[in-house]
Enzyme design. Structure first.
Site, mmCIF file in Angstrom:
data_model
loop_
_atom_site.group_PDB
_atom_site.id
_atom_site.type_symbol
_atom_site.label_atom_id
_atom_site.label_comp_id
_atom_site.label_asym_id
_atom_site.label_seq_id
_atom_site.Cartn_x
_atom_site.Cartn_y
_atom_site.Cartn_z
ATOM 1 N N HIS A 180 -6.314 3.887 2.392
ATOM 2 C CA HIS A 180 -4.955 3.946 2.402
ATOM 3 C C HIS A 180 -4.231 2.714 2.641
ATOM 4 O O HIS A 180 -4.562 2.056 3.671
ATOM 5 C CB HIS A 180 -4.689 4.791 3.529
ATOM 6 N N ARG A 225 -4.952 4.165 -2.083
ATOM 7 C CA ARG A 225 -3.794 4.873 -2.247
ATOM 8 C C ARG A 225 -2.662 4.058 -1.847
ATOM 9 O O ARG A 225 -2.754 3.481 -0.691
ATOM 10 C CB ARG A 225 -3.780 6.125 -1.155
ATOM 11 N N TYR A 259 7.197 9.201 4.987
ATOM 12 C CA TYR A 259 5.552 9.670 5.291
ATOM 13 C C TYR A 259 4.631 8.682 4.481
ATOM 14 O O TYR A 259 4.919 7.994 3.790
ATOM 15 C CB TYR A 259 5.460 10.903 4.640
ATOM 16 N N ASP A 280 0.392 9.548 -3.291
ATOM 17 C CA ASP A 280 0.709 10.908 -2.703
ATOM 18 C C ASP A 280 2.212 11.318 -2.643
ATOM 19 O O ASP A 280 2.975 10.590 -1.996
ATOM 20 C CB ASP A 280 0.000 11.070 -1.158
ATOM 21 N N HIS A 333 3.245 14.198 -1.603
ATOM 22 C CA HIS A 333 3.367 15.240 -0.185
ATOM 23 C C HIS A 333 4.103 16.261 -0.875
ATOM 24 O O HIS A 333 4.992 16.510 0.038
ATOM 25 C CB HIS A 333 3.821 14.317 0.656
ATOM 26 N N GLU A 372 -0.495 12.714 -6.267
ATOM 27 C CA GLU A 372 -1.084 13.879 -5.459
ATOM 28 C C GLU A 372 -0.036 14.911 -4.962
ATOM 29 O O GLU A 372 1.090 14.174 -4.854
ATOM 30 C CB GLU A 372 -1.926 13.112 -4.231
ATOM 31 N N GLU A 396 -5.091 20.071 -0.966
ATOM 32 C CA GLU A 396 -5.499 19.938 0.647
ATOM 33 C C GLU A 396 -5.131 20.892 1.722
ATOM 34 O O GLU A 396 -5.575 21.128 2.724
ATOM 35 C CB GLU A 396 -5.152 18.491 1.035
ATOM 36 N N ARG A 413 -8.520 19.090 -4.418
ATOM 37 C CA ARG A 413 -8.414 18.399 -3.028
ATOM 38 C C ARG A 413 -8.806 19.303 -1.645
ATOM 39 O O ARG A 413 -8.443 18.778 -0.932
ATOM 40 C CB ARG A 413 -7.360 17.621 -2.563
ATOM 41 N N ASP A 452 -6.980 13.381 10.411
ATOM 42 C CA ASP A 452 -7.066 14.777 11.283
ATOM 43 C C ASP A 452 -8.168 15.701 10.854
ATOM 44 O O ASP A 452 -8.107 16.717 11.428
ATOM 45 C CB ASP A 452 -5.704 15.258 11.171
ATOM 46 N N GLU A 504 -11.273 10.969 -0.164
ATOM 47 C CA GLU A 504 -10.419 10.364 0.705
ATOM 48 C C GLU A 504 -11.216 9.848 2.039
ATOM 49 O O GLU A 504 -11.944 10.597 2.579
ATOM 50 C CB GLU A 504 -9.404 10.942 1.043
ATOM 51 N N TRP A 550 7.514 19.080 3.829
ATOM 52 C CA TRP A 550 6.952 17.816 4.546
ATOM 53 C C TRP A 550 5.784 17.263 3.843
ATOM 54 O O TRP A 550 5.269 16.628 3.263
ATOM 55 C CB TRP A 550 6.712 17.835 6.066
HETATM 56 O O1 KDG Z 1 -2.593 17.161 8.761
HETATM 57 C C1 KDG Z 1 -1.786 16.733 7.435
HETATM 58 C C2 KDG Z 1 -2.253 15.344 6.922
HETATM 59 O O2 KDG Z 1 -3.974 15.529 6.855
HETATM 60 C C3 KDG Z 1 -1.787 15.095 5.469
HETATM 61 O O3 KDG Z 1 -0.385 14.752 5.946
HETATM 62 C C4 KDG Z 1 -2.633 13.851 5.104
HETATM 63 O O4 KDG Z 1 -1.662 14.240 2.846
HETATM 64 C C5 KDG Z 1 -2.366 13.526 3.477
HETATM 65 C C6 KDG Z 1 -3.337 13.058 3.078
HETATM 66 O O5 KDG Z 1 -3.542 13.145 1.803
HETATM 67 O O6 KDG Z 1 -4.328 12.503 3.390
HETATM 68 MG MG MG Z 2 -2.045 14.426 0.864
#
Ligand code: KDG
Ligand code: MG
Length: 402
Positions: A122, A147, A159, A210, A212, A236, A262, A283, A316, A339, A402
């Site tokens: 990232h 990314r 974000y 991303d 999001h 993404e 994801e 993903r 996370d 990732e 979000w």
């Molecule tokens: O818990 C949510 C995150 O893992 C997310 O916001 C991260 O979008 C994300 C990514 O592509 O890593």
């Molecule tokens: Mg993502």
């Protein structure tokens, strides 16, 4: 090989992680990641109150049967909490199977289908100059894929931007912080950001971005078309994927590759996206989509339709998840990219890993099982610290994705 103990450890070595530990009568121990960002204790309770007692006395070797027992047996199927709990059990049992066999998990999955796993890092910045500096730092580390996220001018906070002194961590506060969003400013800025990076760094590195989940399908089509000259590896989560058929509209407007999934928990969440070839990368992650057993099923379906893997690997998801993902990535035929964000310290004091990074590629290592040792005593020094993902509002105050 009877299971004699199954316990859940919630700790916060740099961020919150829920770790499942399973022990067998032979003295083998397996670990699984049960972390669900911002809903950690829901999965911890699902496991410790309901599933762990049912594990005692079961045969640890019967991974598929255990998966079916908890999936079909619950009557209530799918959903992030249940599937993360099942994933943790599944991964811990693969860890035990590997240790029992004296082999790394990837050998049990068919062996290495490649020499290494290409990962993307990232790069981010609150200005384009700061983004360039971070991008260069990733190139210097050897990354072949990066990314890119930058703050959208005119918005207080965007974000995906890491603080200057640490890796990106979106969760904060014991109530969620609130961000503001304006789609038209973003839609003008994102192509300019990608052009800036291609002008500065050329086309010899894979460039990812991303979105999001923030655009409508037609806005996503517009963005995809605008990004085409900069040849992104992928765009993404361009639009929320609950409505899988919406991706038909997006596909009819752009050839920019699309990565989604994801937030998915099961093969049913992506069935249409895959079988209609509406995405290019899936993903789903090992910890949120039912473990190694179910993730392999998703990737096998994807392989039939020319869709490649691109597993979520944010910070996370614990080092246990990353290790499990690398074993899967190394062994499947249709691997795309993984990732890799790394983990905030002091995670390495609690999770001792054997995976390696060199020249843009990772390898899970050859230790038996997953190759992760979880130090419960060390974990006890980092108690649970409730934190939440932000809430996103448009400038008029209405809640947005979000
Ligand atoms: O818990 C949510 C995150 O893992 C997310 O916001 C991260 O979008 C994300 C990514 O592509 O890593
Ligand atoms: Mg993502």
């Amino acid at each position: 090989m009877k299971i004699t103990d199954a316990r859940v450890v919630v700790s916060s070595p740099g961020r919150n992680y829920v770790t499942l530990v399973i022990e067998t009568e032979d003295g083998l121990t397996g670990v699984g990641d049960a972390t669900l960002n911002g809903r950690e204790l829901a999965v911890a309770a699902y496991l410790s109150e309901h599933l762990c007692p049912m594990l005692i006395g079961r045969d640890a070797r019967r991974i598929e049967d255990t998966w079916q027992y908890f999936y079909k047996g619950a009557y209530w199927r799918r959903g992030p909490v249940a599937m993360t709990a099942i994933a943790a059990i599944d991964v811990a049992l693969w860890d035990i199977k590997g240790k029992a066999a004296g082999m790394p998990v990837y050998e049990l999955l068919g062996g290495a289908a490649r020499d290494g796993v290409m990962v993307y890092g990232h790069a981010s910045g609150s200005t384009l100059e700061a983004l360039s500096a971070d991008f260069q730092a990733h190139l210097d580390l050897g990354y072949k894929a990066i990314r890119a996220q930058a703050a959208v001018p005119g918005l207080d906070k965007t974000y995906g931007i890491a603080p200057a002194d640490n890796i990106y961590e979106p969760a904060s506060g014991n109530v969620p912080q609130e961000d503001r969003w304006e789609t038209s400013a973003y839609l003008d800025f994102a192509p300019a950001m990608m052009r800036h990076l291609r002008d500065e760094f050329g086309y010899g590195v894979h460039l990812l971005h991303d979105v999001h989940h923030r655009l409508t399908p037609i806005e996503a089509g517009r963005l995809g078309a605008a990004l085409e000259p900069y040849r992104p590896f992928w765009m993404e989560d361009p639009t929320p994927a609950e409505d899988q058929s919406a991706f038909r509209l997006l596909r009819s407007h752009t050839t920019t590759p699309v990565a989604v999934g994801e937030v998915f928990n099961s093969i049913w969440d992506c069935q249409q996206l895959i079988t209609e070839r509406l995405i290019d990368y899936i993903r789903t992650s090992v910890s949120h989509a039912g473990g190694i057993t179910h993730l392999r099923r998703i990737f096998s379906l994807a392989d039939l339709y020319g869709v490649r893997s691109g597993s979520h690997g944010a910070g996370d998801l614990s080092p246990v998840s990353l290790a499990a993902a690398l074993h899967v990535d190394l062994s499947i035929p249709n691997f795309g990219i993984q990732e890799y964000m790394g983990h905030r310290e002091p995670a390495s004091k609690v999770f001792r890993t054997s995976y390696t990074f060199a020249d843009g590629y990772m390898h899970p290592g050859d230790a038996p099982g997953l190759g992760v040792e979880f130090d419960e005593e060390a974990a006890a020094a980092y108690p649970f610290d409730p934190k939440y993902l932000p809430i996103n509002r448009r400038l008029d105050g209405s809640v947005h994705d979000w």
